[in-house]
Design an enzyme around this catalytic site. Structure first.
Site, PDB file in Angstrom:
ATOM      1  N   GLU A 100       0.805  -1.224   0.000  1.00  0.00           N
ATOM      2  CA  GLU A 100       0.000   0.000   0.000  1.00  0.00           C
ATOM      3  C   GLU A 100       0.836   1.271   0.000  1.00  0.00           C
ATOM      4  OE1 GLU A 100      -2.669  -3.264   1.362  1.00  0.00           O
ATOM      5  OE2 GLU A 100      -0.633  -2.614   1.888  1.00  0.00           O
TER       6      GLU A 100
ATOM      7  N   HIS B 217      -9.199  -5.582  11.374  1.00  0.00           N
ATOM      8  CA  HIS B 217      -9.917  -5.322  10.126  1.00  0.00           C
ATOM      9  C   HIS B 217     -11.239  -4.601  10.382  1.00  0.00           C
ATOM     10  CE1 HIS B 217      -7.170  -8.564   9.091  1.00  0.00           C
ATOM     11  NE2 HIS B 217      -7.327  -8.270   7.816  1.00  0.00           N
TER      12      HIS B 217
END
Length: 328
Positions: A60, A129
Protein backbone atom coordinates in the site's frame (compact mmCIF):
# COMPACT_ATOMS: atom_id res chain seq x y z
CA UNK A 1 -34.55 5.68 -12.52
CA UNK A 2 -32.73 2.37 -12.10
CA UNK A 3 -32.32 0.21 -9.01
CA UNK A 4 -28.65 -0.78 -8.75
CA UNK A 5 -26.31 -2.01 -6.04
CA UNK A 6 -23.96 0.26 -4.11
CA UNK A 7 -20.93 -1.36 -5.83
CA UNK A 8 -22.49 -0.70 -9.23
CA UNK A 9 -23.05 2.95 -8.36
CA UNK A 10 -19.37 3.31 -7.49
CA UNK A 11 -18.39 1.51 -10.70
CA UNK A 12 -20.59 3.81 -12.78
CA UNK A 13 -19.05 6.87 -11.14
CA UNK A 14 -15.51 5.74 -11.90
CA UNK A 15 -16.28 4.51 -15.40
CA UNK A 16 -18.16 7.65 -16.42
CA UNK A 17 -15.31 9.86 -15.27
CA UNK A 18 -12.70 7.66 -16.92
CA UNK A 19 -14.58 7.86 -20.21
CA UNK A 20 -14.76 11.63 -19.89
CA UNK A 21 -11.15 12.25 -18.84
CA UNK A 22 -8.21 10.09 -19.94
CA UNK A 23 -6.16 11.39 -16.99
CA UNK A 24 -8.30 9.36 -14.58
CA UNK A 25 -7.09 5.85 -13.75
CA UNK A 26 -7.69 3.21 -11.08
CA UNK A 27 -5.07 1.25 -9.20
CA UNK A 28 -5.10 -1.14 -6.25
CA UNK A 29 -4.92 -4.77 -5.19
CA UNK A 30 -7.01 -7.07 -7.41
CA UNK A 31 -8.88 -4.23 -9.13
CA UNK A 32 -8.11 -5.54 -12.64
CA UNK A 33 -7.81 -9.28 -13.35
CA UNK A 34 -9.97 -10.27 -10.38
CA UNK A 35 -12.55 -7.50 -11.09
CA UNK A 36 -12.05 -6.04 -7.60
CA UNK A 37 -11.99 -7.71 -4.20
CA UNK A 38 -15.64 -6.64 -3.80
CA UNK A 39 -16.40 -6.58 -7.53
CA UNK A 40 -16.63 -2.79 -7.56
CA UNK A 41 -14.36 -2.59 -10.63
CA UNK A 42 -15.95 -5.53 -12.47
CA UNK A 43 -15.50 -5.17 -16.24
CA UNK A 44 -13.35 -2.04 -16.04
CA UNK A 45 -10.15 -3.77 -17.16
CA UNK A 46 -11.90 -5.01 -20.30
CA UNK A 47 -13.11 -1.50 -21.12
CA UNK A 48 -10.13 0.65 -20.18
CA UNK A 49 -7.14 -1.68 -20.44
CA UNK A 50 -4.22 -2.47 -18.17
CA UNK A 51 -2.70 1.01 -18.37
CA UNK A 52 -5.73 2.58 -16.69
CA UNK A 53 -6.94 -0.26 -14.43
CA UNK A 54 -3.79 -1.39 -12.67
CA UNK A 55 -3.27 -4.37 -10.39
CA UNK A 56 -0.70 -3.61 -7.70
CA UNK A 57 1.38 -5.74 -5.36
CA UNK A 58 0.38 -6.02 -1.70
CA UNK A 59 2.33 -2.85 -0.97
CA UNK A 60 0.00 0.00 0.00
CA UNK A 61 2.75 2.49 0.81
CA UNK A 62 4.37 1.88 -2.56
CA UNK A 63 1.36 2.18 -4.84
CA UNK A 64 -0.11 5.09 -2.86
CA UNK A 65 3.19 6.92 -3.35
CA UNK A 66 3.09 6.24 -7.11
CA UNK A 67 -0.47 7.61 -7.27
CA UNK A 68 0.41 10.73 -5.26
CA UNK A 69 3.31 11.43 -7.59
CA UNK A 70 1.04 10.93 -10.61
CA UNK A 71 -1.54 13.34 -9.17
CA UNK A 72 1.09 16.00 -8.60
CA UNK A 73 2.15 15.62 -12.23
CA UNK A 74 -1.27 16.22 -13.76
CA UNK A 75 -3.09 12.88 -13.61
CA UNK A 76 -6.18 12.13 -11.50
CA UNK A 77 -5.70 8.74 -9.81
CA UNK A 78 -8.23 6.65 -7.90
CA UNK A 79 -6.58 4.38 -5.34
CA UNK A 80 -8.58 1.46 -3.98
CA UNK A 81 -7.56 0.02 -0.63
CA UNK A 82 -8.85 -3.47 0.05
CA UNK A 83 -9.78 -2.02 3.44
CA UNK A 84 -9.01 1.29 5.09
CA UNK A 85 -7.43 -0.72 7.88
CA UNK A 86 -4.57 -1.35 5.45
CA UNK A 87 -4.31 2.39 4.72
CA UNK A 88 -2.44 2.84 7.99
CA UNK A 89 0.60 1.69 5.97
CA UNK A 90 0.46 4.53 3.37
CA UNK A 91 -0.68 7.12 5.91
CA UNK A 92 2.70 8.80 5.42
CA UNK A 93 1.76 9.51 1.79
CA UNK A 94 -1.75 10.69 2.71
CA UNK A 95 -0.75 12.74 5.74
CA UNK A 96 2.77 13.95 4.99
CA UNK A 97 2.66 14.36 1.20
CA UNK A 98 -0.80 14.49 -0.39
CA UNK A 99 -2.40 16.69 2.25
CA UNK A 100 0.50 19.12 2.66
CA UNK A 101 1.96 19.67 -0.80
CA UNK A 102 -0.42 22.47 -1.85
CA UNK A 103 0.55 24.48 1.25
CA UNK A 104 4.24 23.57 1.08
CA UNK A 105 4.45 24.55 -2.58
CA UNK A 106 2.73 27.90 -2.06
CA UNK A 107 -0.28 26.76 -4.06
CA UNK A 108 1.76 25.59 -7.06
CA UNK A 109 1.36 21.81 -6.75
CA UNK A 110 -2.11 20.30 -6.45
CA UNK A 111 -2.90 16.69 -5.60
CA UNK A 112 -6.24 15.66 -7.17
CA UNK A 113 -6.49 12.08 -5.93
CA UNK A 114 -9.24 9.86 -4.49
CA UNK A 115 -8.37 7.18 -1.96
CA UNK A 116 -11.33 4.81 -1.59
CA UNK A 117 -12.34 1.45 -0.14
CA UNK A 118 -14.35 -0.22 2.64
CA UNK A 119 -14.08 1.14 6.17
CA UNK A 120 -15.05 0.08 9.71
CA UNK A 121 -16.59 -3.22 10.76
CA UNK A 122 -18.01 -5.87 8.47
CA UNK A 123 -19.03 -8.63 10.84
CA UNK A 124 -16.64 -11.01 12.53
CA UNK A 125 -13.38 -9.84 10.97
CA UNK A 126 -11.41 -9.27 14.16
CA UNK A 127 -9.81 -6.17 15.65
CA UNK A 128 -7.28 -5.45 12.88
CA UNK A 129 -9.92 -5.32 10.13
CA UNK A 130 -12.70 -3.42 11.90
CA UNK A 131 -11.53 0.13 12.62
CA UNK A 132 -13.50 3.21 11.55
CA UNK A 133 -11.20 5.96 10.28
CA UNK A 134 -13.42 9.00 9.61
CA UNK A 135 -12.34 10.98 12.67
CA UNK A 136 -8.65 10.14 12.27
CA UNK A 137 -8.59 11.20 8.61
CA UNK A 138 -10.78 14.26 9.19
CA UNK A 139 -8.22 15.53 11.67
CA UNK A 140 -5.72 16.06 8.82
CA UNK A 141 -5.84 19.54 7.24
CA UNK A 142 -5.68 19.49 3.45
CA UNK A 143 -7.85 16.45 2.78
CA UNK A 144 -11.59 15.93 2.47
CA UNK A 145 -13.40 12.94 3.97
CA UNK A 146 -16.55 11.41 2.47
CA UNK A 147 -18.57 8.61 4.09
CA UNK A 148 -21.82 7.89 2.18
CA UNK A 149 -24.71 5.73 3.33
CA UNK A 150 -26.32 4.73 0.02
CA UNK A 151 -25.56 4.21 -3.65
CA UNK A 152 -27.25 7.39 -4.90
CA UNK A 153 -25.14 9.61 -2.67
CA UNK A 154 -22.02 7.50 -3.27
CA UNK A 155 -22.19 7.91 -7.03
CA UNK A 156 -22.78 11.66 -6.96
CA UNK A 157 -20.13 12.30 -4.32
CA UNK A 158 -17.54 10.08 -6.00
CA UNK A 159 -18.05 11.75 -9.38
CA UNK A 160 -17.67 15.13 -7.69
CA UNK A 161 -14.47 14.00 -5.98
CA UNK A 162 -12.92 12.59 -9.16
CA UNK A 163 -13.88 15.42 -11.48
CA UNK A 164 -13.83 18.63 -9.47
CA UNK A 165 -11.78 18.25 -6.30
CA UNK A 166 -8.18 19.45 -6.51
CA UNK A 167 -7.36 18.30 -2.98
CA UNK A 168 -7.03 14.68 -1.83
CA UNK A 169 -10.34 12.99 -0.98
CA UNK A 170 -10.62 10.00 1.32
CA UNK A 171 -13.76 8.11 0.32
CA UNK A 172 -14.93 5.64 2.96
CA UNK A 173 -17.44 2.97 2.00
CA UNK A 174 -18.90 -0.01 3.88
CA UNK A 175 -18.23 -3.58 2.89
CA UNK A 176 -21.63 -4.72 4.19
CA UNK A 177 -23.47 -2.16 2.02
CA UNK A 178 -21.96 -3.07 -1.37
CA UNK A 179 -25.03 -5.15 -2.24
CA UNK A 180 -27.59 -2.59 -1.03
CA UNK A 181 -29.85 -1.26 -3.80
CA UNK A 182 -30.53 2.41 -4.53
CA UNK A 183 -32.57 4.28 -7.11
CA UNK A 184 -30.16 6.02 -9.50
CA UNK A 185 -31.31 8.47 -12.20
CA UNK A 186 -30.34 7.88 -15.82
CA UNK A 187 -29.06 11.42 -16.24
CA UNK A 188 -25.64 12.49 -15.00
CA UNK A 189 -25.45 14.16 -11.59
CA UNK A 190 -22.92 15.37 -9.05
CA UNK A 191 -23.29 16.01 -5.31
CA UNK A 192 -21.10 18.78 -3.85
CA UNK A 193 -18.92 17.78 -0.93
CA UNK A 194 -19.69 19.38 2.42
CA UNK A 195 -23.48 19.33 2.30
CA UNK A 196 -25.46 17.11 4.68
CA UNK A 197 -28.84 15.69 3.68
CA UNK A 198 -32.02 15.54 5.75
CA UNK A 199 -33.24 12.00 5.10
CA UNK A 200 -36.34 12.28 7.28
CA UNK A 201 -38.24 15.34 8.46
CA UNK A 202 -39.20 15.48 12.15
CA UNK A 203 -40.00 17.89 14.96
CA UNK A 204 -39.14 16.34 18.34
CA UNK A 205 -35.47 15.32 18.15
CA UNK A 206 -32.59 15.45 15.65
CA UNK A 207 -30.62 12.26 14.98
CA UNK A 208 -27.35 12.65 13.08
CA UNK A 209 -25.34 9.82 11.55
CA UNK A 210 -23.40 8.70 8.47
CA UNK A 211 -22.29 5.61 6.53
CA UNK A 212 -23.93 2.33 7.59
CA UNK A 213 -24.97 3.72 11.00
CA UNK A 214 -27.63 5.62 9.05
CA UNK A 215 -29.54 2.33 9.03
CA UNK A 216 -29.52 2.40 12.82
CA UNK A 217 -30.62 6.04 12.86
CA UNK A 218 -33.47 5.55 10.36
CA UNK A 219 -34.69 2.32 11.94
CA UNK A 220 -34.65 4.00 15.35
CA UNK A 221 -36.72 6.85 13.89
CA UNK A 222 -39.23 4.31 12.60
CA UNK A 223 -39.52 2.71 16.05
CA UNK A 224 -39.88 6.11 17.71
CA UNK A 225 -42.64 7.04 15.27
CA UNK A 226 -44.68 4.12 16.61
CA UNK A 227 -44.60 5.81 20.01
CA UNK A 228 -45.53 9.23 18.71
CA UNK A 229 -41.99 10.66 18.67
CA UNK A 230 -41.06 12.49 15.46
CA UNK A 231 -37.33 12.29 14.75
CA UNK A 232 -35.52 14.31 12.10
CA UNK A 233 -32.66 12.25 10.65
CA UNK A 234 -29.62 13.89 9.04
CA UNK A 235 -26.99 12.09 6.97
CA UNK A 236 -23.67 13.96 7.13
CA UNK A 237 -22.38 12.36 3.89
CA UNK A 238 -19.18 14.43 4.16
CA UNK A 239 -17.19 14.46 7.39
CA UNK A 240 -14.74 17.12 6.28
CA UNK A 241 -15.88 19.71 5.42
CA UNK A 242 -18.53 19.22 8.10
CA UNK A 243 -21.95 20.72 7.46
CA UNK A 244 -22.80 21.59 11.05
CA UNK A 245 -25.07 24.42 9.87
CA UNK A 246 -27.70 21.96 8.63
CA UNK A 247 -27.58 20.25 12.04
CA UNK A 248 -27.94 23.61 13.79
CA UNK A 249 -31.00 24.56 11.76
CA UNK A 250 -32.59 21.22 12.68
CA UNK A 251 -31.77 21.67 16.37
CA UNK A 252 -33.37 25.12 16.32
CA UNK A 253 -36.58 23.28 15.47
CA UNK A 254 -36.31 20.10 17.56
CA UNK A 255 -34.23 21.42 20.52
CA UNK A 256 -32.61 18.02 21.01
CA UNK A 257 -29.68 16.21 19.38
CA UNK A 258 -28.53 12.57 19.38
CA UNK A 259 -25.52 11.46 17.31
CA UNK A 260 -24.95 7.87 16.20
CA UNK A 261 -21.56 6.86 14.80
CA UNK A 262 -19.21 3.91 14.46
CA UNK A 263 -16.19 5.78 15.81
CA UNK A 264 -14.38 5.23 19.05
CA UNK A 265 -15.66 7.85 21.51
CA UNK A 266 -12.50 9.86 22.17
CA UNK A 267 -12.00 12.80 19.74
CA UNK A 268 -14.70 11.40 17.45
CA UNK A 269 -16.89 13.05 14.80
CA UNK A 270 -19.64 13.39 17.41
CA UNK A 271 -17.20 15.26 19.67
CA UNK A 272 -16.71 17.91 16.98
CA UNK A 273 -20.43 18.15 16.24
CA UNK A 274 -21.23 18.51 19.93
CA UNK A 275 -18.73 21.34 20.32
CA UNK A 276 -20.06 23.19 17.27
CA UNK A 277 -23.72 22.90 18.21
CA UNK A 278 -23.30 23.83 21.88
CA UNK A 279 -21.17 26.83 20.81
CA UNK A 280 -23.53 28.13 18.14
CA UNK A 281 -26.86 26.77 19.37
CA UNK A 282 -26.71 26.48 23.15
CA UNK A 283 -29.84 28.57 23.68
CA UNK A 284 -31.85 26.23 21.45
CA UNK A 285 -31.06 23.07 23.42
CA UNK A 286 -33.63 21.71 25.87
CA UNK A 287 -31.44 18.74 26.83
CA UNK A 288 -27.76 17.81 26.77
CA UNK A 289 -26.42 16.55 23.44
CA UNK A 290 -26.02 12.78 23.65
CA UNK A 291 -24.22 10.29 21.44
CA UNK A 292 -23.81 6.58 20.77
CA UNK A 293 -20.42 5.37 19.56
CA UNK A 294 -18.63 2.07 19.32
CA UNK A 295 -17.11 0.71 22.51
CA UNK A 296 -13.80 2.26 23.54
CA UNK A 297 -11.89 -0.93 22.72
CA UNK A 298 -10.80 -3.02 19.72
CA UNK A 299 -13.68 -4.96 18.18
CA UNK A 300 -13.22 -8.64 18.94
CA UNK A 301 -14.29 -11.64 16.86
CA UNK A 302 -16.92 -13.24 19.12
CA UNK A 303 -20.46 -12.42 17.90
CA UNK A 304 -21.70 -11.39 21.35
CA UNK A 305 -18.80 -8.93 21.62
CA UNK A 306 -19.49 -7.60 18.12
CA UNK A 307 -23.09 -6.94 19.15
CA UNK A 308 -22.01 -5.22 22.36
CA UNK A 309 -19.43 -3.14 20.50
CA UNK A 310 -21.63 -1.51 17.84
CA UNK A 311 -24.42 1.08 18.16
CA UNK A 312 -27.92 -0.39 17.96
CA UNK A 313 -31.49 0.68 17.30
CA UNK A 314 -32.45 -0.20 20.88
CA UNK A 315 -29.73 1.97 22.42
CA UNK A 316 -30.63 4.84 20.09
CA UNK A 317 -34.32 4.68 20.97
CA UNK A 318 -33.45 4.60 24.67
CA UNK A 319 -31.18 7.63 24.37
CA UNK A 320 -33.76 9.63 22.44
CA UNK A 321 -36.27 9.00 25.19
CA UNK A 322 -33.72 10.15 27.75
CA UNK A 323 -33.14 13.49 26.00
CA UNK A 324 -36.91 13.92 25.82
CA UNK A 325 -37.14 13.16 29.55
CA UNK A 326 -39.41 10.21 28.92
CA UNK A 327 -39.16 6.97 30.85
CA UNK A 328 -37.17 4.62 28.61
Amino acid sequence: MRSIAFREALREAMSEEMRRDERVFLMGEEVAEYNGAYKVSQGMLAEFGAKRVIDTPIAELGFAAIAVGAAQNGLRPIVEFMTWNFAVLPLDQIFNTASKMLAMSGGQIKCPIVFRGPNASAGQLGAQHSSAFESLLANIPGIKVVSPSNGYDAKGLLKQAIRYEEDPVCFLESEVMYGDKSEIPDEEYYIPLGKADVKKIGKDVTIVSFNKMMKVALNAATELEKEGISAEVIDLRTIRPLDWQTILESVKKTNRLVIVEEQWPFASVSSEITYRIQKEGFDYLDAPIRRITSADAPMHYAPNLVEAYLPSVERTVKLVKEVMYLQA
